[in-house]
Scaffold this motif. Structure first.
Motif, PDB file in Angstrom:
ATOM      1  N   ASP A 301       0.830  -1.209   0.000  1.00  0.00           N
ATOM      2  CA  ASP A 301       0.000   0.000   0.000  1.00  0.00           C
ATOM      3  C   ASP A 301       0.866   1.261   0.000  1.00  0.00           C
ATOM      4  O   ASP A 301       0.564   2.237  -0.703  1.00  0.00           O
ATOM      5  CB  ASP A 301      -0.924   0.004   1.223  1.00  0.00           C
ATOM      6  CG  ASP A 301      -2.114  -0.931   1.062  1.00  0.00           C
ATOM      7  OD1 ASP A 301      -2.393  -1.360  -0.078  1.00  0.00           O
ATOM      8  OD2 ASP A 301      -2.762  -1.246   2.086  1.00  0.00           O
ATOM      9  N   HIS A 304       2.346   1.672  -3.444  1.00  0.00           N
ATOM     10  CA  HIS A 304       1.290   2.087  -4.369  1.00  0.00           C
ATOM     11  C   HIS A 304       1.034   3.592  -4.253  1.00  0.00           C
ATOM     12  O   HIS A 304       0.955   4.300  -5.269  1.00  0.00           O
ATOM     13  CB  HIS A 304       0.008   1.307  -4.044  1.00  0.00           C
ATOM     14  CG  HIS A 304      -1.083   1.454  -5.063  1.00  0.00           C
ATOM     15  ND1 HIS A 304      -1.161   0.679  -6.201  1.00  0.00           N
ATOM     16  CD2 HIS A 304      -2.149   2.295  -5.114  1.00  0.00           C
ATOM     17  CE1 HIS A 304      -2.218   1.025  -6.911  1.00  0.00           C
ATOM     18  NE2 HIS A 304      -2.841   2.013  -6.270  1.00  0.00           N
ATOM     19  N   VAL A 505       2.633   1.731  -9.081  1.00  0.00           N
ATOM     20  CA  VAL A 505       1.177   1.614  -9.029  1.00  0.00           C
ATOM     21  C   VAL A 505       0.718   0.286  -9.623  1.00  0.00           C
ATOM     22  O   VAL A 505      -0.093  -0.438  -9.032  1.00  0.00           O
ATOM     23  CB  VAL A 505       0.513   2.794  -9.778  1.00  0.00           C
ATOM     24  CG1 VAL A 505      -1.003   2.680  -9.739  1.00  0.00           C
ATOM     25  CG2 VAL A 505       0.972   4.126  -9.184  1.00  0.00           C
ATOM     26  N   THR A 508       2.019  -3.187  -7.769  1.00  0.00           N
ATOM     27  CA  THR A 508       1.232  -3.441  -6.559  1.00  0.00           C
ATOM     28  C   THR A 508      -0.236  -3.666  -6.897  1.00  0.00           C
ATOM     29  O   THR A 508      -0.921  -4.455  -6.225  1.00  0.00           O
ATOM     30  CB  THR A 508       1.365  -2.273  -5.571  1.00  0.00           C
ATOM     31  OG1 THR A 508       1.061  -1.044  -6.237  1.00  0.00           O
ATOM     32  CG2 THR A 508       2.781  -2.187  -5.015  1.00  0.00           C
ATOM     33  N   GLY A 509      -0.723  -2.993  -7.945  1.00  0.00           N
ATOM     34  CA  GLY A 509      -2.100  -3.219  -8.367  1.00  0.00           C
ATOM     35  C   GLY A 509      -2.329  -4.657  -8.800  1.00  0.00           C
ATOM     36  O   GLY A 509      -3.306  -5.306  -8.401  1.00  0.00           O
ATOM     37  N   THR A 550       9.541  -2.407  -8.805  1.00  0.00           N
ATOM     38  CA  THR A 550       9.385  -1.354  -7.798  1.00  0.00           C
ATOM     39  C   THR A 550      10.723  -0.796  -7.327  1.00  0.00           C
ATOM     40  O   THR A 550      10.767   0.291  -6.743  1.00  0.00           O
ATOM     41  CB  THR A 550       8.615  -1.877  -6.575  1.00  0.00           C
ATOM     42  OG1 THR A 550       9.378  -2.917  -5.939  1.00  0.00           O
ATOM     43  CG2 THR A 550       7.252  -2.428  -6.972  1.00  0.00           C
TER      44      THR A 550
END
Length: 609
Positions: A301, A304, A505, A508-509, A550
């Protein structure tokens, strides 16, 4: 290193505190016994990986290929744990100087995550379109197995047998995974199938005038020995015959085994999957990949949300450039213009491909001249820009870098996928050249390999957030150094940067929030000017390499944060050359240890002043 197949380890370390009003402590001398111990253990680890030896230009075990079974990985992890136990028993941490403490901490850091990773050996995909060993092994033999003698060529032939054994080991592991309903997405298996078929296409596998990639390389290297009078006609004939027979009798059956397994499993693979969280133990595995990729404790989270904030910030900079060039229309319309106008692409021809390579090299060469103004430590290794081999080339796939050898006998290589020039815009090529070349990957990795002030094991570390964070930081640094004179190419720099922010984004999505491939592609389209083919390749990359993407932005943000801290605290005493030398001068580090390194330098600089 064999035990570094699962890299990086998260360990909670005390950040050493410093006080400006304390007299600097006398630095302890290096512990020679400790560094000798590290050299001994590093050599032991190298001997476990013939391929690593070859990548370093060392011809030990030159006729062998690594053992890729699960048992071998567990054995490596046990060896590493035993070494840590020995390290703790024989060396007192507090008696060591800071550099030795850093080496000690890194050794523990590697082991902790390696042991944690054993729990997920069956979750990460064995074969996929990005990291599958089925293409890496032939590519390594072609590019890294240097042939200077009859013995070297005989070793090459033996390695064909070892490659077949390794492929069969991996097929067995993939079958075990499949029995637990763990399969990569269908697109990944379809690409693996096409890649595998391409490797066994041509002579000697088919009656055709075109040689397969490996056979062509074996014949070429044999002919080179003959031309140099290092072998005679009879020996050349025997080598050609042995190469052909080994490929037909051993290599082809192994790849046919992989092809058969892939064809059998494609119908069982999901066509529109979510991320790895769908698998047994998948959520915990994803959290683990974030830890290894960012070398931080950031949650999915948190990552993200960082991505969302960065996308918003970078789009504001993009608007500024849009206005600077006088484009009338909104940002989406500008994206469309940059994406589709012919002026921003080379022709989809061989001439256009060569022009791309030439221009990329020109950007690197021009910036390389300016390195002494920004760095004290400079790389000695040379760099070449090269097209990816046809059997592993993919439309729109990202460029990448392969390190040279520490002794400089093999240059570093910036590889480019050029099969579809409509996926390779001119606007982003300058930033990518800096990322992969100088001052990015080539510089950082070459400097690390050439270090003489740290144990050898530290010269070969590759922490994702550090390595990729540095390369992305380098894209921005290149602007300070005089790059991006064309505003559209500066826009391309921002395209590259927002690309990495979007990764936070999207990754993690996909793996934490249940996004499907189509949702990830749409988010990319809505927030960047990247071509559709490149977007699809990117999203499919994240699907099979959870967490890896990431590391880029998280690493860049940390380096920028540390630079800002140093500039603020040191003021006029801040020296950009010394800062960069502190970042690069100890080899790749986990971000927490890099922060400790920079904080120490800041305090020492204050005291010296």
């Amino acid at each position: 290193m064999a035990f570094l197949k699962v890299k990086h380890v998260l360990v909670l370390l005390l950040i050493i505190g410093y006080s400006c009003d304390k007299a600097p402590e006398k630095e302890k001398t290096p512990n020679e016994d400790l560094n000798a111990w590290f050299e001994e253990k590093y050599e032991e680890s190298l001997q476990k990986s013939p391929l690593k030896l070859t990548s370093l230009g060392i011809k030990d075990k030159y006729d062998q290929i690594d053992d890729l079974s699960l048992d071998a990985q567990i054995e490596d992890a046990n060896w590493m744990q035993e070494s840590v136990d020995e390290l703790k028993k024989n060396f007192e941490y507090q008696s060591l100087n800071k550099q030795d403490q850093m080496s000690y901490d890194i050794w523990l850091y590697q082991n902790e995550l390696l042991q944690e990773g054993l729990e997920y050996q069956d979750v990460g995909y064995v074969f996929d379109q990005m990291t599958g060993i089925h293409t890496q092994l032939p590519s390594m033999l072609i590019n890294f197995h240097k042939v200077d003698s009859l013995e070297d060529m005989q070793a090459y032939v033996s390695r064909i047998q070892g490659t077949a054994r390794a492929i069969n080991q991996l097929v067995d592991r993939a079958k075990s995974q499949a029995s637990k309903n763990i399969l990569p997405p269908r697109f990944a298996l379809e690409t693996v199938l096409n890649q595998s078929k391409a490797i066994v296409t041509g002579q000697p596998f088919q009656d055709t005038e075109v040689n397969s990639p490996l056979y062509d390389d074996m014949l070429r290297k044999t002919d080179s020995l003959l031309t140099q009078n290092k072998i005679d006609d009879q020996q050349a004939k025997e080598l050609r015959t042995a190469s052909r027979e080994m490929l037909l009798k051993v290599f082809q059956p192994a790849y046919n085994n992989l092809i058969a397994w892939t064809e059998n499993e494609i119908p069982n693979a999901l066509e529109t999957p979510t991320g790895v969280s769908r698998h047994p133990n998948g959520k915990a595995f994803y959290d683990y990949t974030l830890k290894t990729s960012t070398t931080t404790s950031l949650t999915a989270d948190e990552i993200h949300n960082i991505g969302l904030e960065e996308v918003d910030r970078i789009q504001k900079e993009m608007l500024n450039i849009k206005n600077e060039v006088g484009f009338e229309g909104d940002l989406q319309e500008f994206f469309k213009f940059v994406n589709e106008d012919e002026q921003f692409y080379f022709p989809n021809t061989d001439e256009g491909r060569q022009a791309y390579l030439d221009e990329a090299k020109q950007y690197i060469d021009e910036l390389t001249k300016k390195l002494p103004d920004y760095f004290g430590i400079l790389p000695k290794a040379s760099l070449q820009v090269k097209r990816v081999e046809a059997f592993r080339e993919q439309d729109g796939a990202p460029q990448h870098y392969n390190a040279g050898t520490p002794d400089g006998s093999r240059p570093g290589t910036y590889y480019v996928h050029l099969s579809d020039m409509t996926s390779m815009p001119k606007t982003t090529m300058e930033g990518v050249a800096y990322h992969e070349g100088n001052p990015g990957h080539h510089m950082q990795i070459s400097v690390a390999q050439e270090l003489e002030t740290v144990p050898n094991f530290r010269t070969q570390l590759g922490y994702n957030a550090y390595v990729e964070g540095w390369a992305l930081y380098s894209e921005k640094l290149a602007k300070e150094m005089g790059g991006y004179k064309n505003p559209y190419y500066d826009f391309g720099r921002l395209v590259n940067e927002i690309w990495r922010a979007i990764r936070l984004v999207v990754d993690t999505g996909l793996h934490s929030k249940g996004w499907k491939e189509a949702e990830a592609i749409q988010y990319f389209k809505d927030n960047s000017s990247i071509s559709e083919n490149a977007i699809i390749a990117e999203v499919q990359r994240y699907m099979v390499m959870p967490g890896q993407a990431t590391g880029y932005k998280i690493g860049m943000l940390k380096i920028q944060e540390l630079r800002q801290r140093a500039e603020t605290q040191l003021g006029d005493r801040f020296d950009i050359r010394k800062f960069h030398d502190i970042i690069l001068g100890s080899g790749a580090l986990p971000l927490e240890l890099l922060e400790r390194q920079v904080d120490s330098w800041i305090e020492v600089t204050k005291q010296e002043s």
